[in-house]
Write a protein that holds these residues in place. Sequence first.
Motif, short mmCIF file in Angstrom:
data_model
loop_
_atom_site.label_atom_id
_atom_site.label_comp_id
_atom_site.label_asym_id
_atom_site.label_seq_id
_atom_site.Cartn_x
_atom_site.Cartn_y
_atom_site.Cartn_z
N GLY A 198 66.08 3.24 -4.84
CA GLY A 198 66.12 4.09 -3.76
C GLY A 198 67.72 4.75 -3.99
O GLY A 198 67.98 5.88 -3.81
N ARG A 199 69.04 3.70 -4.40
CA ARG A 199 69.81 4.24 -4.19
C ARG A 199 70.60 4.51 -5.47
O ARG A 199 71.27 6.08 -5.82
CB ARG A 199 71.19 2.66 -4.10
N GLN A 200 70.10 4.15 -6.71
CA GLN A 200 70.06 4.85 -8.17
C GLN A 200 69.60 5.95 -8.14
O GLN A 200 69.97 6.83 -9.03
CB GLN A 200 69.01 4.06 -9.02
N LEU A 201 68.76 5.82 -7.50
CA LEU A 201 67.68 7.53 -7.44
C LEU A 201 68.21 8.44 -7.29
O LEU A 201 68.43 9.96 -7.50
CB LEU A 201 66.79 7.54 -7.47
N GLY A 202 68.72 8.42 -5.83
CA GLY A 202 70.09 9.17 -4.94
C GLY A 202 71.09 9.56 -5.70
O GLY A 202 71.65 10.58 -5.45
N ASN A 282 57.10 6.84 -3.77
CA ASN A 282 57.31 6.81 -5.11
C ASN A 282 56.02 7.68 -5.98
O ASN A 282 56.48 8.94 -4.82
CB ASN A 282 55.85 5.50 -4.65
N ASP A 283 55.41 7.32 -6.93
CA ASP A 283 55.42 9.01 -7.65
C ASP A 283 54.44 9.33 -7.42
O ASP A 283 53.86 10.26 -7.78
CB ASP A 283 55.24 8.44 -8.88
N GLU A 284 53.06 8.20 -6.83
CA GLU A 284 52.01 8.76 -6.31
C GLU A 284 52.52 10.27 -5.53
O GLU A 284 51.70 10.79 -4.58
CB GLU A 284 51.06 7.93 -5.70
N ALA A 285 53.68 9.87 -4.21
CA ALA A 285 53.76 10.48 -3.60
C ALA A 285 55.20 11.88 -3.93
O ALA A 285 54.31 13.03 -3.67
CB ALA A 285 55.00 9.93 -2.58
N ALA A 286 55.60 11.76 -5.68
CA ALA A 286 56.05 12.50 -5.93
C ALA A 286 54.78 13.22 -6.50
O ALA A 286 54.89 15.09 -6.60
CB ALA A 286 56.64 12.26 -6.61
N LEU A 287 53.59 12.95 -7.11
CA LEU A 287 52.47 14.06 -8.19
C LEU A 287 51.48 14.52 -6.72
O LEU A 287 51.61 15.77 -7.20
CB LEU A 287 51.91 12.77 -8.82
N GLY A 288 51.77 13.89 -5.46
CA GLY A 288 50.77 14.54 -4.56
C GLY A 288 51.83 15.62 -4.40
O GLY A 288 50.95 17.43 -3.79
N THR A 299 57.49 27.89 -7.26
CA THR A 299 57.95 27.58 -7.88
C THR A 299 60.00 27.71 -7.54
O THR A 299 59.90 28.06 -7.00
CB THR A 299 58.38 28.36 -9.35
N GLY A 300 60.59 26.85 -8.95
CA GLY A 300 61.43 26.51 -8.38
C GLY A 300 61.88 25.02 -7.69
O GLY A 300 62.79 24.96 -6.91
N VAL A 301 61.46 24.46 -7.45
CA VAL A 301 61.07 22.99 -6.18
C VAL A 301 61.60 21.89 -7.16
O VAL A 301 60.38 21.69 -8.10
CB VAL A 301 60.47 22.90 -5.58
N ASP A 302 62.38 21.64 -7.15
CA ASP A 302 62.14 20.04 -8.25
C ASP A 302 61.50 18.14 -7.73
O ASP A 302 61.67 18.84 -5.92
CB ASP A 302 63.81 19.47 -8.16
N VAL A 303 60.96 17.72 -7.88
CA VAL A 303 60.84 16.96 -7.16
C VAL A 303 61.05 15.54 -8.18
O VAL A 303 61.28 15.70 -9.14
CB VAL A 303 59.07 17.25 -7.70
N VAL A 304 61.39 14.24 -7.19
CA VAL A 304 61.79 13.18 -8.01
C VAL A 304 60.83 12.02 -6.71
O VAL A 304 60.29 12.58 -6.27
CB VAL A 304 63.33 12.89 -7.63
N GLY A 305 60.59 10.79 -7.77
CA GLY A 305 60.05 9.52 -6.86
C GLY A 305 60.33 8.46 -7.41
O GLY A 305 61.39 8.57 -8.39
N ALA A 306 59.52 7.64 -7.44
CA ALA A 306 59.66 6.05 -8.04
C ALA A 306 58.43 5.40 -7.93
O ALA A 306 57.99 5.53 -7.29
CB ALA A 306 60.49 5.35 -6.97
N ASP A 307 59.08 4.25 -9.25
CA ASP A 307 58.37 3.34 -9.30
C ASP A 307 57.57 3.48 -10.89
O ASP A 307 57.27 2.71 -11.86
CB ASP A 307 55.95 4.08 -8.63
N ALA A 323 62.47 12.80 -12.27
CA ALA A 323 63.05 11.62 -12.42
C ALA A 323 62.66 10.54 -11.43
O ALA A 323 61.59 10.72 -10.79
CB ALA A 323 64.03 11.59 -12.02
N THR A 324 62.27 9.09 -12.29
CA THR A 324 61.59 8.11 -11.81
C THR A 324 62.05 6.74 -12.04
O THR A 324 63.21 7.19 -12.36
CB THR A 324 60.03 8.24 -12.12
N VAL A 325 61.97 6.01 -11.44
CA VAL A 325 62.88 4.89 -11.39
C VAL A 325 61.40 3.65 -11.75
O VAL A 325 60.42 3.64 -10.41
CB VAL A 325 63.52 4.28 -10.52
N ILE A 326 61.27 2.84 -12.74
CA ILE A 326 60.65 1.87 -13.11
C ILE A 326 60.29 0.85 -12.36
O ILE A 326 61.58 0.51 -11.78
CB ILE A 326 60.89 1.54 -14.38
#
Length: 370
Positions: A198-202, A282-288, A299-307, A323-326
């Motif tokens: 979370g910190r790295q993505l933030g 997580n990425d499922e949340a981001a893809l949702g 349009t024009g809304v960015d999305v990031v997640g993690a997984d 972006a995501t985090v492995i």
Amino acid sequence: MKQSRALIPALACAAILVAGTACSSSVDNNATAVEASVADVVIDDGGCAKNHDQIADIQKKLAGNLYGIAAANSDKGTNTNPEPKRADDPIKITFSIEGLSHPFLVKQKQLAEETARDLGVEINVISANDDVNQQFNDIQTAVAQGTDALMMMPANTEGLNAVLSQASTAGVPYFFTQKGMLGVKPASQVLAPYATEGRQLGEWVVEHYAGQQDIKVAVVSGIPGDASSDARVGAFMLPLLRACTFDIVAEQPGNYRRADSEKAAQNMLAANPDVDLVFGANDEAALGAVAALQSSGRTGVDVVGADGETDMFTAIDSGQTLATVIHKPTAGILVEEIVKYLRGEEVPQFKVLDEDLVTKDDTATTQPAF
């Protein structure tokens, strides 16, 4: 269980990576030590006075969060089995997993079974089908029927203490993979770096939006009350709040599932027409969230997640997400640690894997987590 080397005196400052705590000499993996660490938190608001109270609240929560503590103590203390098995004794491991409704959970099962097969040991993977009560019953049944080691990935640890006490009484050592808990005495916990992810993505988001003001953010969190979600979301928020240029306008849980997250995102987007960024726990949340944006025509809304799941790589390549985090699965590594422990070798009390941030520049050279 013999503790062969004590954890460093970092438990009281265990969340220093994300919460900026002051160190204390108290060293104990229990609730009292965690409470002491929370009391010692030194608030770092980054000079953003307007967000001071919100930052202070998050820091205190992170200071007592398992995943900050685990990251600070990774590979710094060990346990050794006082009654090791002989080299030719068979080994039976029971792996209680919360469910198999998410691709990451399926990957955990596969890695556990593959590693057990490679090591010549038996493993019985039991899915609780996303039912906490069923998981507790499964664990009790495994202890009663007999197993050499209990390996767990719980959906929720609330109320698990009593079940683990039964395992201890029966002489069954227990271990946690990916998700774990405090206040108990597992032989080893190989955990995911939720807080540092979370910190790295933030921090990346703050850099990505450098020079911009009043960036409005909606958060699709994970499972309410779950320490992994709290760690990832809280650690993500801190850099944004300290930057003083972001406004977190809404947060709703998506339970780490795509359909639930799509509904949560739809609600927040409808109530906040000026959202600039959606963060999925997580990425499922981001893809949702991506699905919610598509259905609304926004349009024009960015999305990031993690997984770092495969579908998220595709979304990054297509420009739907940034972006995501492995999120590296840990089940195979823990099976190795369990076998070592049962054979009498030292195993780490905490092990936390490193994380890798992925943007469009990295998808061609980075392997998805699952």
